[in-house]
Design a protein around this motif. Structure first.
Motif, PDB file in Angstrom:
ATOM      1  N   VAL A 245     162.039  82.053  65.427  1.00 15.82           N
ATOM      2  CA  VAL A 245     161.029  83.122  65.747  1.00 15.82           C
ATOM      3  C   VAL A 245     160.904  84.090  64.387  1.00 15.82           C
ATOM      4  CG1 VAL A 245     161.102  85.514  66.845  1.00 15.82           C
ATOM      5  CG2 VAL A 245     161.922  83.595  68.227  1.00 15.82           C
TER       6      VAL A 245
ATOM      7  N   GLU B 278     157.977  82.173  62.525  1.00 14.13           N
ATOM      8  CA  GLU B 278     156.690  82.253  63.087  1.00 14.13           C
ATOM      9  C   GLU B 278     156.095  83.650  62.829  1.00 14.13           C
ATOM     10  OE1 GLU B 278     155.024  79.773  64.417  1.00 14.13           O
ATOM     11  OE2 GLU B 278     156.810  78.545  64.571  1.00 14.13           O
ATOM     12  N   ILE B 279     156.957  84.736  62.943  1.00 14.11           N
ATOM     13  CA  ILE B 279     156.454  86.116  62.406  1.00 14.11           C
ATOM     14  C   ILE B 279     156.059  86.162  61.125  1.00 14.11           C
ATOM     15  CG2 ILE B 279     157.415  88.413  62.391  1.00 14.11           C
ATOM     16  CD1 ILE B 279     158.827  88.078  65.061  1.00 14.11           C
TER      17      ILE B 279
ATOM     18  N   ALA C  42     152.703  85.040  60.808  1.00 11.58           N
ATOM     19  CA  ALA C  42     151.868  85.152  61.836  1.00 11.58           C
ATOM     20  C   ALA C  42     150.371  85.425  61.669  1.00 11.58           C
ATOM     21  CB  ALA C  42     152.380  86.406  62.582  1.00 11.58           C
TER      22      ALA C  42
ATOM     23  N   ILE D  22     148.404  83.418  65.603  1.00 15.81           N
ATOM     24  CA  ILE D  22     149.201  83.673  66.608  1.00 15.81           C
ATOM     25  C   ILE D  22     149.124  85.376  66.793  1.00 15.81           C
ATOM     26  CG2 ILE D  22     150.466  81.697  66.627  1.00 15.81           C
ATOM     27  CD1 ILE D  22     152.471  82.990  64.924  1.00 15.81           C
TER      28      ILE D  22
ATOM     29  N   LYS E  86     150.448  87.084  71.839  1.00 17.50           N
ATOM     30  CA  LYS E  86     150.850  85.960  71.652  1.00 17.50           C
ATOM     31  C   LYS E  86     152.214  85.581  71.123  1.00 17.50           C
ATOM     32  CE  LYS E  86     146.069  84.455  70.731  1.00 17.50           C
ATOM     33  NZ  LYS E  86     145.187  84.232  69.702  1.00 17.50           N
ATOM     34  N   LEU E  87     152.844  86.626  70.437  1.00 16.00           N
ATOM     35  CA  LEU E  87     154.084  86.231  69.864  1.00 16.00           C
ATOM     36  C   LEU E  87     155.127  86.721  70.960  1.00 16.00           C
ATOM     37  CD1 LEU E  87     153.640  87.414  66.137  1.00 16.00           C
ATOM     38  CD2 LEU E  87     154.726  85.271  67.134  1.00 16.00           C
TER      39      LEU E  87
ATOM     40  N   LEU F  14     160.602  89.858  72.233  1.00 16.32           N
ATOM     41  CA  LEU F  14     160.089  90.670  70.954  1.00 16.32           C
ATOM     42  C   LEU F  14     159.739  91.952  71.335  1.00 16.32           C
ATOM     43  CD1 LEU F  14     158.976  89.449  68.413  1.00 16.32           C
ATOM     44  CD2 LEU F  14     156.591  89.562  69.378  1.00 16.32           C
TER      45      LEU F  14
ATOM     46  N   SER G 102     156.199  94.782  70.340  1.00 17.79           N
ATOM     47  CA  SER G 102     155.318  93.889  70.055  1.00 17.79           C
ATOM     48  C   SER G 102     153.672  94.437  69.629  1.00 17.79           C
ATOM     49  CB  SER G 102     155.206  92.641  71.044  1.00 17.79           C
ATOM     50  OG  SER G 102     155.075  93.507  72.407  1.00 17.79           O
TER      51      SER G 102
ATOM     52  N   ILE H 151     152.966  94.096  65.968  1.00 18.96           N
ATOM     53  CA  ILE H 151     152.945  92.899  65.266  1.00 18.96           C
ATOM     54  C   ILE H 151     151.668  92.588  64.753  1.00 18.96           C
ATOM     55  CG2 ILE H 151     152.027  91.652  67.401  1.00 18.96           C
ATOM     56  CD1 ILE H 151     154.944  90.219  64.991  1.00 18.96           C
TER      57      ILE H 151
END
Ligand code: AHG
Ligand code: MN
Ligand code: MN
Length: 335
Positions: free
Chosen positions: A40, A43-44, A47, A52, A68-69, A118, A121, A124
């Protein structure tokens, strides 16, 4: 040369001996969570490049907009934990029902996991800290049979372990197995977490209060009076206090744990039962703060002693430095 730091993997194995009954399954489960957390995190970190960011286009079970995350983090945790055999089921803030892992590999597993994949969020898209919160219980139903709702509706005082990852200026994993709280910072060059915050303790008193004051007029009287008390001038005890609110529970909690402070999400007209979820947010954070010497209540009752009635139950949450929470409770009980 860097000082020799213990890795999270080494720490988990070293501390396995604290559990006389343990056969290594809990250690393996913590390692699986560490692995999902790394995914994770990756991905973050990218981002903004990977398309995403933004909304997933649907609402979760609680009518909140999914990002999406949110969806991605949820899927990564489920698939990573499913690929290994340590749990027989999982419940997530993002899904209406719990997931049953009922094949040969999982059916004899002792543990269930509850997650907020998450947290924070809404932050994000603007590059502000978010996190993951997890909570681990032993199942109460018979191994070999499918996991049941009862396995998830256990009071927080039955947690075997709990923790969070904060994807912040650095990524940190903080967890407890009921034997103190320890924090590990991720070194992205090496790909490992290293013990950076051994035996974390919440200061008994603090100077920070964290609450969404935009909701002030909707708060119960006790909370309004407490906020006024925080803002009054009294040099003898360092008031007025400072207000700090990120809007990611994980980030607000982590700061208050390090510096001393109180986090409050009370009831309000918009959130008659509070906003935060007992099983995915409040119980794990309450376990952590108590293990660090702090306190967590709903204004009247210890969070860890509440008997959950449903998976997505919400509760008011007062959490942080012991004396600050006690002061806020005084105001609640006086009104
Ligand atoms: P989540 O992103 O998992 O839904 O959690 C959001 C929670 C928590 O992280 C935060 O402290 C709180 O909601 C913020 O709520 P407000 O925007 O109402 O202050
Ligand atoms: Mn959350
Ligand atoms: Mn969430």
């Amino acid at each position: 040369m860097r000082r020799r730091h213990t890795t999270l993997g080494e720490f988990i194995i070293e501390n396995q001996k604290d559990f006389p009954y343990a056969k290594g399954e809990l250690s393996a489960l913590l390692s699986s969570i560490r692995l999902a957390g790394k995914m994770v995190n990756q991905e973050i970190n990218k981002a903004g490049l990977a398309e995403i960011l933004g909304k997933a286009g649907n609402d979760n079970v609680q009518g909140e907009e999914q990002m999406k995350l949110d969806v991605m983090a949820n899927e990564l945790f489920i698939s990573t934990l499913r690929n290994r055999g340590e749990i027989c089921g999982l419940a997530s803030e993002e899904m209406e029902d719990f997931v049953i892992f009922n094949d040969e590999m999982h059916q004899d597993a002792k543990y269930v996991v509850l997650i907020d994949p998450l947290d924070g969020s809404s932050n994000i898209d603007v590059n502000v800290s978010v996190g993951t919160i997890f909570s681990i219980y032993r199942r109460v139903s018979k191994p070999g049979s499918p996991v049941t709702l009862e396995d998830f509706l256990q009071p927080g005082n039955r947690q075997v372990a709990a923790g969070y990852l904060i994807y912040g200026t650095s990524t940190i994993l903080v967890y407890t197995t009921g034997n103190g709280v320890n924090g590990f910072t991720f070194d992205p060059g090496i790909g490992s977490f290293f013990l950076s915050h051994p035996n974390m303790k919440a200061p008994e008193e603090g100077k920070i209060y964290s609450i969404n004051e935009g909701n002030y007029v909707h708060f119960p009287n006790g909370v309004k009076q407490y906020i006024k008390w925080c803002q009054e001038l009294d040099e003898s005890d360092g008031r007025p206090l400072t207000s700090r609110y990120i809007g990611s529970l994980v980030a607000d909690f982590h700061r208050n744990l390090m510096k001393g402070g109180i986090y409050i999400y009370p009831t309000g007209t918009k959130a008659p039962k509070g906003k935060l979820r007992l099983l995915y947010e409040c119980n794990p954070m309450a376990f952590l703060i108590e293990q660090a010497g702090g306190k967590a209540t709903d204004g009247f009752t210890r969070i860890l002693d509440l008997q959950p009635e449903e998976l997505h139950q919400r509760v008011p949450f007062f959490c942080g430095s012991k004396k600050m929470v006690e002061k806020a409770e005084e105001f609640m009980q006086g009104h």
